[in-house]
Enzyme design. Structure first.
Site, short mmCIF file in Angstrom:
data_model
loop_
_atom_site.label_atom_id
_atom_site.label_comp_id
_atom_site.label_asym_id
_atom_site.label_seq_id
_atom_site.Cartn_x
_atom_site.Cartn_y
_atom_site.Cartn_z
N THR A 212 44.69 -28.11 -14.72
CA THR A 212 44.28 -29.42 -14.16
C THR A 212 45.21 -29.80 -13.11
O THR A 212 46.31 -29.65 -13.15
CB THR A 212 44.09 -30.47 -15.13
N ARG A 240 30.45 -27.20 -21.57
CA ARG A 240 31.67 -28.22 -22.07
C ARG A 240 32.21 -28.95 -21.14
O ARG A 240 32.36 -28.49 -19.88
CB ARG A 240 32.66 -27.66 -22.82
N VAL A 241 32.35 -30.20 -21.15
CA VAL A 241 33.06 -31.15 -20.01
C VAL A 241 34.26 -31.55 -20.57
O VAL A 241 34.09 -32.56 -21.54
CB VAL A 241 32.19 -32.10 -19.23
N GLY A 242 35.31 -31.94 -20.07
CA GLY A 242 36.42 -32.45 -20.48
C GLY A 242 36.82 -33.83 -20.24
O GLY A 242 35.80 -34.32 -19.56
N ASP A 243 38.17 -34.23 -19.97
CA ASP A 243 38.20 -35.69 -19.60
C ASP A 243 38.36 -35.74 -18.03
O ASP A 243 38.17 -37.05 -17.51
CB ASP A 243 39.61 -35.89 -20.21
N THR A 262 46.51 -35.00 -17.98
CA THR A 262 46.11 -33.37 -17.88
C THR A 262 46.47 -33.23 -19.51
O THR A 262 47.65 -33.23 -19.96
CB THR A 262 47.20 -32.50 -17.22
N GLY A 263 45.53 -32.47 -20.23
CA GLY A 263 45.83 -32.25 -21.60
C GLY A 263 44.55 -31.65 -22.23
O GLY A 263 43.51 -31.28 -21.64
#
Length: 346
Positions: A212, A240-243, A262-263
């Site tokens: 990120t 899949r979608v992250g934050d 970022t994580g």
């Protein structure tokens, strides 16, 4: 003697009043990140280290040039993130990780604090600069988030959005990371593990879910903006979608505060990490440093996640907490001092 005292007091009072009315010089500040994760110092060659610092400095220069010329925080974070998207060193744009099918799905979001305008895209595959498309969603559509084929169709309507083949995002290191992750997944399957275990980091390996890029800026008008862009998680499945494209989770900006995270995205979504940091500043009166540290270094690890964040407040204070061993980052403070770092500084 008494006649002299009165004029002297008047002069002092007038001087004090003049000093109080003197306008303060406008503040600007910029903070960026190129992702958190565990990157051992000995895993980076001197050339690697120089390359990372050079790319971070190029991003700082791009954003700060806009701020120094009186431009907006929104323009500054856009410019800084585009530079990081163009670098193959980071998990965004050109350096995006591979999904389980051997392709790339990219996410991004951007937010302007004083107006609360926001734009985001998820799962785009042919857009060279996802952050530029996210901003177009904010400025040229009635929506906040567009995903997949719909986001690509919207990109078709915007002539300023550059398109590339999905293979343009390929890089050899990311290909090797996919192959390694899939070997480990196959080994886990033989042991009877499930897909959730395959996504967890191994003790002797860098986590798969980090990467990120992001930026937060304060302009001379006192406005804050934040932006985040990513290639997501190596070997990700099922769209899949992250934050990163989720407003409030990976990106947040309001009138007082801005954050780019970022994580491990699943935890950042569950705990609304970016918004929570700024909420603690707004509602509890926490300092930016205290709020960011509590959320990133206490709340997230207690839940089982890890990562980092960059944060900036309206007074130009900067926070850059991380609990993952390293976070590529850079900053320019209101006094003009600047720096870049990868690991915790001595």
């Amino acid at each position: 003697m008494r006649r002299l005292l009165i004029p002297l007091l008047a002069v002092v009072a007038m001087t004090a009043h003049a000093d109080e009315s003197k306008p303060m010089a406008p503040k600007t500040a910029l903070v960026i990140h190129g992702g958190a994760g565990f990157v051992p110092k000995d895993a980076l060659s001197p050339a690697d280290v120089r390359g990372y610092h050079a790319d971070l400095n190029r991003a700082l220069d791009a954003g700060n040039k806009i701020l120094a010329n009186g431009g907006s925080a929104l323009d500054a974070v856009s410019a800084a993130v585009v530079v990081l998207e163009e670098s193959p060193r980071f998990n965004a744009g050109k350096g995006a990780v591979f999904n389980a099918k051997g392709g790339h799905e990219l996410d991004a979001s951007i937010m302007e604090g004083h107006t609360r305008r926001a734009g985001a895209v998820a799962g785009v595959t042919t857009v060279r600069s996802p952050i530029t498309l996210a901003r177009a969603v904010m400025e040229h559509s009635p929506h906040v988030m567009l995903a997949g084929a719909g986001a690509e169709a919207f990109a078709d309507s915007r002539p300023e959005i550059e398109r590339v083949p999905n293979s343009w995002f390929d890089t050899p290191p990311r290909r090797r990371a996919l192959e390694k992750a899939q070997r480990e997944e196959a080994e886990q399957a033989k042991k009877g593990g499930d897909d959730s275990q395959a996504l967890r980091p191994l003790e002797d390996d860098a986590p798969k879910y980090f990467g990120t890029v992001g930026a937060v800026a304060l302009d001379r008008h006192g406005h804050i903006a934040a932006a985040t862009s990513t290639g997501g998680m190596t070997n990700k499945k099922w769209g899949r979608v992250g934050d990163s494209p989720v407003i409030g989770a990976g990106t947040w900006a309001d009138a007082r505060c801005g954050v780019s995270g970022t994580g491990w995205g699943e935890y950042y979504i569950r705990y609304a990490v970016a918004h929570d940091i700024c909420a603690r500043v707004a509602y509890r009166g926490d300092t930016l440093a205290a709020a960011a540290n509590e959320v990133v270094n206490q709340l997230v690890p207690a839940a089982g996640g890890d990562g980092g964040a960059i944060a900036l407040d309206v007074d130009g204070n900067i926070a850059m907490p991380f609990n993952s061993g390293s976070m590529f980052r850079g900053w320019i403070k209101p006094d003009g001092s600047r720096g870049t770092a990868i690991h915790e500084e001595p």
